[in-house]
Design an enzyme around this catalytic site. Structure first.
Site, mmCIF file in Angstrom:
data_model
loop_
_atom_site.group_PDB
_atom_site.id
_atom_site.type_symbol
_atom_site.label_atom_id
_atom_site.label_comp_id
_atom_site.label_asym_id
_atom_site.label_seq_id
_atom_site.Cartn_x
_atom_site.Cartn_y
_atom_site.Cartn_z
ATOM 1 C CB ILE A 29 9.454 -0.007 3.613
ATOM 2 C CG1 ILE A 29 11.092 -0.070 3.165
ATOM 3 C CG2 ILE A 29 8.601 -0.108 1.932
ATOM 4 C CD1 ILE A 29 11.671 1.090 2.782
ATOM 5 C CB SER A 61 15.960 -5.010 8.408
ATOM 6 O OG SER A 61 15.385 -4.114 9.090
ATOM 7 C CE LYS A 71 14.432 -9.131 7.668
ATOM 8 N NZ LYS A 71 14.141 -9.949 6.364
ATOM 9 C CE1 TYR A 86 11.850 -8.660 10.213
ATOM 10 C CE2 TYR A 86 13.015 -6.577 11.065
ATOM 11 C CZ TYR A 86 12.344 -7.222 9.872
ATOM 12 O OH TYR A 86 12.339 -6.691 8.610
ATOM 13 C CB SER A 101 1.313 -12.375 -1.874
ATOM 14 O OG SER A 101 1.777 -12.260 -0.677
HETATM 15 P P1 NAP Z 1 4.674 -8.030 4.175
HETATM 16 O O1 NAP Z 1 4.082 -6.990 3.496
HETATM 17 O O2 NAP Z 1 4.269 -8.385 5.628
HETATM 18 O O3 NAP Z 1 4.921 -9.291 3.238
HETATM 19 C C1 NAP Z 1 5.658 -10.145 3.546
HETATM 20 C C2 NAP Z 1 5.564 -11.394 2.451
HETATM 21 O O4 NAP Z 1 6.299 -12.587 2.532
HETATM 22 C C3 NAP Z 1 4.326 -11.803 2.063
HETATM 23 O O5 NAP Z 1 4.128 -11.868 0.632
HETATM 24 C C4 NAP Z 1 4.057 -12.987 2.686
HETATM 25 O O6 NAP Z 1 3.193 -13.931 2.060
HETATM 26 C C5 NAP Z 1 5.312 -13.535 2.440
HETATM 27 N N1 NAP Z 1 5.481 -14.571 3.576
HETATM 28 C C6 NAP Z 1 5.665 -14.531 4.719
HETATM 29 N N2 NAP Z 1 5.904 -15.830 5.290
HETATM 30 C C7 NAP Z 1 6.237 -16.544 4.408
HETATM 31 C C8 NAP Z 1 6.711 -17.886 4.376
HETATM 32 N N3 NAP Z 1 6.706 -18.714 5.393
HETATM 33 N N4 NAP Z 1 7.007 -18.458 2.969
HETATM 34 C C9 NAP Z 1 6.961 -17.738 1.955
HETATM 35 N N5 NAP Z 1 6.091 -16.463 2.026
HETATM 36 C C10 NAP Z 1 6.063 -16.083 3.279
HETATM 37 O O7 NAP Z 1 6.290 -7.471 4.332
HETATM 38 P P2 NAP Z 1 7.141 -6.361 3.552
HETATM 39 O O8 NAP Z 1 7.108 -4.913 4.538
HETATM 40 O O9 NAP Z 1 6.768 -6.106 2.247
HETATM 41 O O10 NAP Z 1 8.472 -7.028 3.868
HETATM 42 C C11 NAP Z 1 9.246 -7.804 2.911
HETATM 43 C C12 NAP Z 1 10.552 -7.898 3.492
HETATM 44 O O11 NAP Z 1 11.231 -6.728 3.599
HETATM 45 C C13 NAP Z 1 10.741 -8.615 4.716
HETATM 46 O O12 NAP Z 1 11.973 -9.610 4.244
HETATM 47 C C14 NAP Z 1 11.074 -7.694 5.807
HETATM 48 O O13 NAP Z 1 11.550 -8.251 6.830
HETATM 49 C C15 NAP Z 1 11.736 -6.597 4.883
HETATM 50 N N6 NAP Z 1 11.882 -5.309 5.467
HETATM 51 C C16 NAP Z 1 10.642 -4.643 5.531
HETATM 52 C C17 NAP Z 1 10.758 -3.281 6.165
HETATM 53 C C18 NAP Z 1 9.403 -2.460 6.264
HETATM 54 O O14 NAP Z 1 9.728 -1.459 6.872
HETATM 55 N N7 NAP Z 1 8.281 -2.844 5.703
HETATM 56 C C19 NAP Z 1 11.775 -2.903 6.770
HETATM 57 C C20 NAP Z 1 13.065 -3.485 6.640
HETATM 58 C C21 NAP Z 1 13.171 -4.838 5.952
HETATM 59 P P3 NAP Z 1 1.546 -14.029 2.550
HETATM 60 O O15 NAP Z 1 1.230 -12.444 2.399
HETATM 61 O O16 NAP Z 1 0.860 -14.824 1.597
HETATM 62 O O17 NAP Z 1 1.677 -14.210 3.995
#
Ligand code: NAP
Length: 244
Positions: free
Chosen positions: A185, A139, A156, A152, A11
């Site tokens: 990110i 991550s 990971k 976290y 989403s």
């Molecule tokens: P985000 O913007 O918080 O988006 C998270 C997504 O996961 C949203 O679509 C959320 O849906 C969904 N979600 C959360 N809990 C859920 C559940 N129980 N069941 C189904 N969907 C669920 O996060 P992001 O930054 O895009 O991160 C995406 C992935 O990349 C994650 O695994 C994160 O750990 C990883 N990551 C991110 C970064 C970074 O710097 N951003 C770095 C390393 C790794 P809703 O919005 O509907 O809650």
């Protein structure tokens, strides 16, 4: 026949960019998220624009039965599943001494068990097809650890172990499993960090910019197509050089 991808957490942020990029590459999609119904609309509009058919599943991926029914319904509707991207993830940061049991359990439940739930159900289908590509979004802190993120980082690191074990189990039937380890990110997940933390991060990034969701989406695109047909069990770090 178009290939079919399941993307969790589609989403917003990285998952949304992945779904849109895969639709650009010509795949049909099953989109999972867990929020208000309207939260998925932006993703849906974009994938429709690229001509993809799609299904939407608004449910908590940490619940085993939710993953099972999503994978079953997707297979029933499209007849095949070629790609799984385990992207859904949450943070509940706290120092270890202050971290509650709920903070630990909830992060492991979504980030690690959620991925297992989907992987388990999709692997049966991919093994029968004798083809498939799975990408787990881990991550860099799963490799390095991070103060304030024991839950976290553990989830990971676990996801990286899951990736390698699954890669070994599924390789003989043509199913590849890889992980991507993003660095910093720009998404809602990192928006909440203080300016001091953000500046500290930036000073440690050799390429001198934060990553964009599209940087991760393009790496996923590579790992799910023929371009990477001889790559499995690997962790691709996409972080502007932060961890090397
Ligand atoms: P985000 O913007 O918080 O988006 C998270 C997504 O996961 C949203 O679509 C959320 O849906 C969904 N979600 C959360 N809990 C859920 C559940 N129980 N069941 C189904 N969907 C669920 O996060 P992001 O930054 O895009 O991160 C995406 C992935 O990349 C994650 O695994 C994160 O750990 C990883 N990551 C991110 C970064 C970074 O710097 N951003 C770095 C390393 C790794 P809703 O919005 O509907 O809650």
């Amino acid at each position: 026949m178009k290939k079919v991808a399941v993307v969790t957490g589609a989403s917003r942020g990285i998952g949304q960019a992945i779904a849109i990029h895969l639709s650009r590459l010509g795949l049909n999609l099953a989109l999972n998220f867990y929020g208000k119904d309207e939260d998925i609309l932006e993703t849906v509009v974009a994938v429709k624009e690229h001509g993809s058919e799609y299904l939407v599943f608004n449910n908590d991926i940490s619940i085993f039965e939710n993953a099972e029914s999503m994978i079953k319904e997707t297979k029933k509707h499209f007849g095949q599943i070629d790609v799984l991207v385990n992207n859904a993830g949450i943070t509940r940061d706290n120092l270890l001494m202050r971290m509650s049991e709920e903070e630990f359990d909830s992060v492991v439940a979504v980030n690690l068990k959620g991925a297992f739930n989907c992987l388990k159900h999709v692997s049966r289908i991919m093994l029968k097809q004798r083809s498939g590509a799975i990408v787990n979004i881990a991550s860099v802190v799963g490799i390095t650890g991070n103060a304030g993120q024991a839950n976290y980082s553990a989830s990971k690191a676990g996801l990286i172990g899951l990736t390698k074990s699954a890669a070994k189990e599924l390789a003989s039937r043509g199913v590849r499993v890889n992980a991507i380890a993003p660095g910093f990110i720009e998404t809602a997940m990192t928006e909440v960090l203080s300016e001091t933390v953000k500046e500290g991060m930036l000073s440690n990034i050799p390429l001198k910019r934060y990553g964009k969701p599209e940087d991760i989406a393009k790496a996923v695109g590579f790992l799910v197509t023929e371009e990477s047909s001889y790559i499995t069990g690997q962790v691709l770090v996409v972080d502007g050089g932060m961890v090397m």
